[in-house]
Motif scaffolding. Sequence first.
Motif, mmCIF file in Angstrom:
data_model
loop_
_atom_site.group_PDB
_atom_site.id
_atom_site.type_symbol
_atom_site.label_atom_id
_atom_site.label_comp_id
_atom_site.label_asym_id
_atom_site.label_seq_id
_atom_site.Cartn_x
_atom_site.Cartn_y
_atom_site.Cartn_z
ATOM 1 N N MET A 56 0.799 -1.222 0.000
ATOM 2 C CA MET A 56 0.000 0.000 0.000
ATOM 3 C C MET A 56 0.832 1.273 0.000
ATOM 4 N N VAL A 73 0.836 0.694 -7.647
ATOM 5 C CA VAL A 73 -0.567 0.631 -8.045
ATOM 6 C C VAL A 73 -1.353 1.779 -7.425
ATOM 7 N N TRP A 101 -4.669 2.255 -6.161
ATOM 8 C CA TRP A 101 -5.764 1.370 -5.781
ATOM 9 C C TRP A 101 -7.117 2.059 -5.914
ATOM 10 N N ASP A 102 -8.123 1.297 -6.323
ATOM 11 C CA ASP A 102 -9.508 1.727 -6.200
ATOM 12 C C ASP A 102 -9.804 1.960 -4.709
ATOM 13 N N ALA A 156 -10.952 -1.155 -2.844
ATOM 14 C CA ALA A 156 -9.874 -2.140 -2.737
ATOM 15 C C ALA A 156 -8.849 -1.701 -1.700
ATOM 16 N N GLU A 157 -8.513 -0.405 -1.690
ATOM 17 C CA GLU A 157 -7.548 0.104 -0.727
ATOM 18 C C GLU A 157 -8.063 -0.046 0.694
ATOM 19 N N LEU A 168 -7.802 -3.655 1.828
ATOM 20 C CA LEU A 168 -6.442 -3.982 2.224
ATOM 21 C C LEU A 168 -6.118 -3.403 3.605
ATOM 22 N N GLN A 217 -9.138 7.279 3.242
ATOM 23 C CA GLN A 217 -9.899 6.600 2.199
ATOM 24 C C GLN A 217 -11.273 7.235 1.976
ATOM 25 N N ARG A 268 3.623 6.466 -1.320
ATOM 26 C CA ARG A 268 2.534 6.704 -2.275
ATOM 27 C C ARG A 268 1.557 7.764 -1.775
#
Length: 217
Positions: free
Chosen positions: A61, A66, A68-69, A72-73, A76, A112, A161
């Motif tokens: 992460m 990537v 991430w959507d 999806a993130e 995780l 998120q 990221r």
Amino acid sequence: MTRPSRGHSKGRFITLEGGEGAGKTTLARTLAARLAGLGLPVLRTREPGGAPGAEILRGLMLQGPVAWDPVAEALLMFAARREHLARTILPALEAGIWVICDRFSDSTLAYQCHGHGLPESVFQGLMGVALGEFRPDATLVLDLPPEQGMARALKRGAPDRFERLGAGFHARVHAAFRSIAEADPTRCVLLDARQPPAPLAEAAFRELASRLPDLPR
């Protein structure tokens, strides 16, 4: 999964929250040393991470290429959190150890949901599955203007990221943490992270003492 009753455990779960570069890691280290000096067993941990499987997910992460959507993130994040809770946090609390954690579920709500637009209903559903009724005993939210926090964070080395995301993202995260603290004043306290580390730690300890009556003075 629910938190053991207080009759069975003297361990407490303290979380530190805030944006990038707010000083959470430094404060966690200082508070852990102070609690240990009072004779309390202390474990310092972090998220994402804190257990073997969760550390693997942390690498994906924070350092993976990537984008991430948001759902999806969040999946995780909560998978890592569940491992952390089951393998590290609950066993420590059941053993009477005080746990200081650098980030927990409030970070997922801020990053998120408010940052990436994840529906809060999805967040609440995942939290129910991963955490049940478990919540921190106290949360210290370090409040720092995002531009100052990012300037600090970028001095540490190559950005991860999340640190590479734009100013608008970090402004939304900053506002979210303020809202989280204001919405739950019994659990949360907002601390001015523009202070130097020593007075910030003193303010944090005072707030913990006011919320946790079993904290030795």
